[in-house]
Motif scaffolding. Sequence first.
Motif, PDB file in Angstrom:
ATOM      1  N   MET A 132       1.875  -0.707  42.111  1.00 21.02           N
ATOM      2  CA  MET A 132       3.226  -1.480  41.677  1.00 21.02           C
ATOM      3  C   MET A 132       4.295  -0.389  42.426  1.00 21.02           C
ATOM      4  O   MET A 132       4.237   0.967  42.372  1.00 21.02           O
ATOM      5  N   ASN A 133       5.581  -0.778  42.739  1.00 15.23           N
ATOM      6  CA  ASN A 133       6.417  -0.081  43.534  1.00 15.23           C
ATOM      7  C   ASN A 133       7.562   0.113  42.743  1.00 15.23           C
ATOM      8  O   ASN A 133       8.032  -0.801  42.027  1.00 15.23           O
ATOM      9  N   ILE A 134       7.914   1.256  42.214  1.00 15.16           N
ATOM     10  CA  ILE A 134       9.045   1.545  41.252  1.00 15.16           C
ATOM     11  C   ILE A 134      10.033   2.656  42.018  1.00 15.16           C
ATOM     12  O   ILE A 134       9.747   3.569  42.272  1.00 15.16           O
ATOM     13  N   ILE A 186      11.229  -2.853  40.005  1.00 17.69           N
ATOM     14  CA  ILE A 186       9.838  -2.823  40.177  1.00 17.69           C
ATOM     15  C   ILE A 186       9.378  -4.099  40.817  1.00 17.69           C
ATOM     16  O   ILE A 186       9.860  -5.101  40.907  1.00 17.69           O
ATOM     17  N   PHE A 187       8.593  -3.857  41.723  1.00 17.93           N
ATOM     18  CA  PHE A 187       8.026  -4.769  42.674  1.00 17.93           C
ATOM     19  C   PHE A 187       6.556  -4.643  43.262  1.00 17.93           C
ATOM     20  O   PHE A 187       6.478  -3.557  43.413  1.00 17.93           O
ATOM     21  N   LYS A 188       5.802  -5.593  43.231  1.00 12.88           N
ATOM     22  CA  LYS A 188       4.302  -5.641  43.522  1.00 12.88           C
ATOM     23  C   LYS A 188       3.998  -5.380  45.221  1.00 12.88           C
ATOM     24  O   LYS A 188       5.068  -5.764  45.806  1.00 12.88           O
ATOM     25  N   GLU A 189       3.071  -4.839  45.667  1.00 11.25           N
ATOM     26  CA  GLU A 189       2.703  -4.496  46.750  1.00 11.25           C
ATOM     27  C   GLU A 189       2.514  -5.772  47.733  1.00 11.25           C
ATOM     28  O   GLU A 189       2.957  -5.854  48.890  1.00 11.25           O
ATOM     29  N   THR A 190       1.959  -6.744  47.046  1.00 16.74           N
ATOM     30  CA  THR A 190       1.658  -8.154  47.484  1.00 16.74           C
ATOM     31  C   THR A 190       3.198  -8.712  47.904  1.00 16.74           C
ATOM     32  O   THR A 190       3.138  -9.940  48.718  1.00 16.74           O
ATOM     33  N   ASP A 191       4.022  -8.384  47.349  1.00 16.92           N
ATOM     34  CA  ASP A 191       5.544  -8.842  47.480  1.00 16.92           C
ATOM     35  C   ASP A 191       6.624  -8.204  48.784  1.00 16.92           C
ATOM     36  O   ASP A 191       7.646  -8.674  48.863  1.00 16.92           O
ATOM     37  N   VAL A 192       5.906  -7.386  49.214  1.00 19.11           N
ATOM     38  CA  VAL A 192       6.417  -6.453  50.369  1.00 19.11           C
ATOM     39  C   VAL A 192       6.028  -6.890  51.800  1.00 19.11           C
ATOM     40  O   VAL A 192       4.491  -7.081  52.214  1.00 19.11           O
ATOM     41  N   SER A 234      14.063 -12.420  44.487  1.00 18.96           N
ATOM     42  CA  SER A 234      13.498 -12.964  43.173  1.00 18.96           C
ATOM     43  C   SER A 234      12.165 -12.139  42.721  1.00 18.96           C
ATOM     44  O   SER A 234      11.624 -12.719  41.749  1.00 18.96           O
ATOM     45  N   GLU A 235      11.747 -11.517  43.552  1.00 19.84           N
ATOM     46  CA  GLU A 235      10.193 -10.636  43.130  1.00 19.84           C
ATOM     47  C   GLU A 235      10.603  -9.317  42.696  1.00 19.84           C
ATOM     48  O   GLU A 235       9.564  -8.540  42.465  1.00 19.84           O
ATOM     49  N   VAL A 236      12.105  -8.755  42.562  1.00 19.91           N
ATOM     50  CA  VAL A 236      12.449  -7.409  41.990  1.00 19.91           C
ATOM     51  C   VAL A 236      12.692  -7.692  40.509  1.00 19.91           C
ATOM     52  O   VAL A 236      13.405  -8.373  40.187  1.00 19.91           O
ATOM     53  N   THR A 237      11.829  -6.936  39.888  1.00 25.62           N
ATOM     54  CA  THR A 237      12.111  -6.960  38.176  1.00 25.62           C
ATOM     55  C   THR A 237      12.777  -5.628  37.703  1.00 25.62           C
ATOM     56  O   THR A 237      12.584  -4.553  38.412  1.00 25.62           O
ATOM     57  N   LEU A 238      13.783  -5.690  36.670  1.00 27.62           N
ATOM     58  CA  LEU A 238      14.281  -4.672  36.463  1.00 27.62           C
ATOM     59  C   LEU A 238      14.099  -4.091  34.830  1.00 27.62           C
ATOM     60  O   LEU A 238      13.590  -4.947  34.052  1.00 27.62           O
ATOM     61  N   GLN A 239      14.025  -2.823  34.959  1.00 25.61           N
ATOM     62  CA  GLN A 239      13.717  -2.204  33.845  1.00 25.61           C
ATOM     63  C   GLN A 239      14.683  -1.212  33.362  1.00 25.61           C
ATOM     64  O   GLN A 239      15.102  -0.323  34.241  1.00 25.61           O
ATOM     65  N   ILE A 240      15.507  -1.359  32.122  1.00 23.50           N
ATOM     66  CA  ILE A 240      16.500  -0.629  31.701  1.00 23.50           C
ATOM     67  C   ILE A 240      16.138   0.879  31.493  1.00 23.50           C
ATOM     68  O   ILE A 240      14.986   0.759  30.692  1.00 23.50           O
ATOM     69  N   LEU A 241      16.625   1.867  31.843  1.00 21.37           N
ATOM     70  CA  LEU A 241      16.313   3.222  31.611  1.00 21.37           C
ATOM     71  C   LEU A 241      17.042   3.784  30.311  1.00 21.37           C
ATOM     72  O   LEU A 241      18.040   3.308  30.022  1.00 21.37           O
TER      73      LEU A 241
END
Length: 131
Positions: A1-3, A51-57, A124-131
């Motif tokens: 996972m890319n972060i 956050i985005f998966k390697e397969t989405d790059v 549409s493949e980038v998810t966000l996580q609040i810090l």
Amino acid sequence: MNILKGNIVSIKQSESLMLVFMDVKGYLFNSLLLKNGDENRLEVGMDVHLIFKETDVTLATTDSIVSERNSFVSKITHIENGKLLANIRLDFLGHEINALITKGALHGLKCKIGDEFRWVVKASEVTLQIL
């Protein structure tokens, strides 16, 4: 996972969709999300993880023109070959970005360690996580 760590700089909303713009060390990323509820309220100024998966790059040559706004040029630091797929590691501002592509694409693009390539991830493949 890319972060990647970013900061929300703008939010545009239309009906049930949100287009969130984030600054990552001077580079503008965006994420297309379903409008969030009050329990996970995103606001301008918030720090988030992208956050985005390697397969989405996706990889492309540096001079490629693409419609996607999450498009950046980085140097290949490592290539790991499998039977069908290759994991390409890129250095983006000191962060490791992984792209999982077919071996055919690897050979067609003539990827080598040290070469610069454009990498792309759909909003549409980038998810966000609040810090």
